[in-house]
Design an enzyme around this catalytic site. Structure first.
Site, PDB file in Angstrom:
ATOM      1  N   SER A   1       2.774 -12.554   3.112  1.00 24.68           N
ATOM      2  CA  SER A   1       2.227 -13.557   2.501  1.00 24.68           C
ATOM      3  C   SER A   1       3.229 -13.655   1.185  1.00 24.68           C
ATOM      4  CB  SER A   1       0.897 -12.979   1.865  1.00 24.68           C
ATOM      5  OG  SER A   1       0.463 -13.797   0.963  1.00 24.68           O
TER       6      SER A   1
ATOM      7  N   TYR B   1      -4.216  -6.965  -2.755  1.00 24.42           N
ATOM      8  CA  TYR B   1      -3.773  -7.354  -1.355  1.00 24.42           C
ATOM      9  C   TYR B   1      -2.252  -7.672  -1.648  1.00 24.42           C
ATOM     10  CZ  TYR B   1      -3.319 -11.332   1.975  1.00 24.42           C
ATOM     11  OH  TYR B   1      -2.914 -12.427   2.877  1.00 24.42           O
TER      12      TYR B   1
HETATM   13  N1  LIG Z   1      -5.303 -17.571   5.477  1.00 22.82           N
HETATM   14  C1  LIG Z   1      -4.137 -17.899   4.525  1.00 22.82           C
HETATM   15  O1  LIG Z   1      -4.188 -18.712   3.452  1.00 22.82           O
HETATM   16  C2  LIG Z   1      -3.234 -16.867   4.707  1.00 22.82           C
HETATM   17  C3  LIG Z   1      -2.028 -16.814   3.738  1.00 22.82           C
HETATM   18  C4  LIG Z   1      -1.067 -15.825   3.826  1.00 22.82           C
HETATM   19  C5  LIG Z   1      -1.318 -14.874   4.873  1.00 22.82           C
HETATM   20  N2  LIG Z   1      -2.208 -14.929   5.895  1.00 22.82           N
HETATM   21  C6  LIG Z   1      -2.236 -13.600   6.637  1.00 22.82           C
HETATM   22  O2  LIG Z   1      -2.545 -14.213   8.092  1.00 22.82           O
HETATM   23  C7  LIG Z   1      -2.980 -13.487   8.945  1.00 22.82           C
HETATM   24  C8  LIG Z   1      -4.216 -13.920   9.505  1.00 22.82           C
HETATM   25  O3  LIG Z   1      -5.037 -14.256   8.634  1.00 22.82           O
HETATM   26  P1  LIG Z   1      -5.926 -15.658   8.784  1.00 22.82           P
HETATM   27  O4  LIG Z   1      -5.945 -16.425   7.653  1.00 22.82           O
HETATM   28  O5  LIG Z   1      -6.017 -16.081  10.469  1.00 22.82           O
HETATM   29  O6  LIG Z   1      -7.537 -14.803   8.517  1.00 22.82           O
HETATM   30  P2  LIG Z   1      -8.601 -14.470   9.642  1.00 22.82           P
HETATM   31  O7  LIG Z   1      -9.031 -15.584  10.598  1.00 22.82           O
HETATM   32  O8  LIG Z   1      -9.871 -13.888   8.587  1.00 22.82           O
HETATM   33  O9  LIG Z   1      -8.126 -13.221  10.411  1.00 22.82           O
HETATM   34  C9  LIG Z   1      -7.943 -11.864   9.887  1.00 22.82           C
HETATM   35  C10 LIG Z   1      -8.083 -11.028  11.258  1.00 22.82           C
HETATM   36  O10 LIG Z   1      -7.607  -9.756  10.843  1.00 22.82           O
HETATM   37  C11 LIG Z   1      -8.456  -8.974  11.586  1.00 22.82           C
HETATM   38  N3  LIG Z   1      -8.474  -7.594  11.252  1.00 22.82           N
HETATM   39  C12 LIG Z   1      -9.047  -7.438   9.870  1.00 22.82           C
HETATM   40  N4  LIG Z   1      -9.139  -5.855   9.916  1.00 22.82           N
HETATM   41  C13 LIG Z   1      -8.505  -5.438  10.933  1.00 22.82           C
HETATM   42  C14 LIG Z   1      -8.453  -4.121  11.524  1.00 22.82           C
HETATM   43  N5  LIG Z   1      -8.631  -2.878  10.851  1.00 22.82           N
HETATM   44  N6  LIG Z   1      -8.031  -4.087  12.866  1.00 22.82           N
HETATM   45  C15 LIG Z   1      -7.700  -5.225  13.524  1.00 22.82           C
HETATM   46  N7  LIG Z   1      -8.114  -6.334  13.215  1.00 22.82           N
HETATM   47  C16 LIG Z   1      -8.339  -6.480  11.919  1.00 22.82           C
HETATM   48  C17 LIG Z   1      -9.810  -9.780  11.879  1.00 22.82           C
HETATM   49  O11 LIG Z   1     -10.641  -9.166  12.825  1.00 22.82           O
HETATM   50  P3  LIG Z   1     -12.102  -9.091  12.929  1.00 22.82           P
HETATM   51  O12 LIG Z   1     -12.828 -10.406  13.417  1.00 22.82           O
HETATM   52  O13 LIG Z   1     -12.238  -7.868  13.688  1.00 22.82           O
HETATM   53  O14 LIG Z   1     -12.387  -8.850  11.324  1.00 22.82           O
HETATM   54  C18 LIG Z   1      -9.306 -11.215  11.637  1.00 22.82           C
HETATM   55  O15 LIG Z   1      -9.079 -11.446  13.176  1.00 22.82           O
HETATM   56  C19 LIG Z   1      -3.315 -12.127   8.017  1.00 22.82           C
HETATM   57  O16 LIG Z   1      -2.556 -11.058   8.003  1.00 22.82           O
HETATM   58  C20 LIG Z   1      -3.497 -12.634   6.653  1.00 22.82           C
HETATM   59  O17 LIG Z   1      -3.132 -11.765   5.551  1.00 22.82           O
HETATM   60  C21 LIG Z   1      -3.116 -15.665   5.462  1.00 22.82           C
END
Ligand SMILES: NC(=O)c1ccc[n+]([C@@H]2O[C@H](COP(=O)([O-])OP(=O)(O)OC[C@H]3O[C@@H](n4cnc5c(N)ncnc54)[C@H](OP(=O)(O)O)[C@@H]3O)[C@@H](O)[C@H]2O)c1
Length: 243
Positions: free
Chosen positions: A135, A148
């Site tokens: 990120s 974070y």
């Molecule tokens: N959205 C943004 O703006 C953004 C920006 C920069 C980086 N990111 C990064 O992109 C990645 C994906 O995020 P997203 O935006 O697609 O959000 P998201 O849909 O909320 O996905 C987060 C995922 O992480 C899983 N997770 C959380 N804790 C876990 C654990 N202990 N073991 C296994 N899985 C776990 C969640 O699973 P559960 O359903 O089981 O909770 C969920 O599937 C993340 O690393 C996030 O930090 C996102």
């Protein structure tokens, strides 16, 4: 057919990556905590793209189970994507250790635990691609999300070291800094349009970056410029900003 392992496969970004790789005829191992959800995703992808999809239970913070988890994949994957993450609540994490630990454990320790094992095997095989979704929050700490952000900074540094170590083995490491993405993680945020992208665009950028063997990508190019400016601001000014 090559196989891709997607960790945190119920994430919105992960699902877009899964569809992108399935369209390129990768077989998939989709690993996540929510088995009902992952089985629905499995069926949808199998029907749409005709590739093999294996659902598996995976918890990023169950470190002691990571070695067994990898043994149970049966086929060792050519591509591994770390997509799990936990944004948490900064204010809560400042006062509550459990929340702070969950943020660090998921975004940093969990990623290191599983990728240490993946890296050993890829190094032996002298091939593979590791993709880490980090990120821009890790590029400089700010008061609204530095717990974070510090976990993501650690993850970015880890990926950089891994890339350096595995280069001579022919294993490639890609660091992805998506900027703001419209997903479950950000659904309650008011995101600026200019700086925000979609999971599908993140997946397309990753696909292009794999082909070009890029090391680090900012999905929206403007983030590269924004972060250069943010990183160049002297601390004496930066500490007074409301970021
Ligand atoms: N959205 C943004 O703006 C953004 C920006 C920069 C980086 N990111 C990064 O992109 C990645 C994906 O995020 P997203 O935006 O697609 O959000 P998201 O849909 O909320 O996905 C987060 C995922 O992480 C899983 N997770 C959380 N804790 C876990 C654990 N202990 N073991 C296994 N899985 C776990 C969640 O699973 P559960 O359903 O089981 O909770 C969920 O599937 C993340 O690393 C996030 O930090 C996102």
């Amino acid at each position: 057919m090559p196989t891709a392992l997607i960790l945190g496969a119920t994430s919105d970004i992960a699902q877009a990556i899964a569809r992108e790789l399935a369209a390129k005829q990768y077989d998939l191992i989709l690993a996540a905590r929510n088995m009902n959800y992952i089985e629905r995703i499995q069926k949808d992808i199998q029907i749409r793209y005709g590739v093999q999809v294996k659902p598996m239970y995976f918890d990023a913070t169950s470190y002691e189970q990571h070695a067994d988890f990898l043994k149970q994949t049966e086929v060792f994957p050519e591509v591994v994507v770390v997509c799990f993450g936990y944004l948490g609540e900064q204010k809560k994490a400042e006062a509550n250790w459990d929340e702070a630990y969950q943020i660090l454990a998921t975004n940093y320790i969990g990623a290191v635990s599983i990728l240490n094992l993946v890296a050993q095997e890829m190094e032996k095989r002298k091939q593979g691609i590791i993709i880490g979704i980090s990120s821009v929050a890790g590029d400089r700490g700010r008061k609204s999300n530095y717990i974070y952000g510090s976990a993501k900074a650690g993850f970015t540094t880890y990926l950089s070291g891994l890339r350096n170590r595995l280069y001579t083995s022919g294993v490639h490491v890609l660091t992805v800094k998506p900027g703001y993405v419209t997903t479950r993680m950000t659904e309650n945020m008011n995101l600026p349009k200019l700086l925000t992208t979609t999971p599908e665009k993140v997946a397309k950028s990753i696909s292009k970056a794999i082909k070009k063997k890029k090391n680090t990508i900012y999905v929206k190019k403007i983030w590269w410029l924004v972060m250069i400016i943010i990183r160049c601001l002297p601390e004496s000014i930066f500490k007074k900003l409301n970021l």
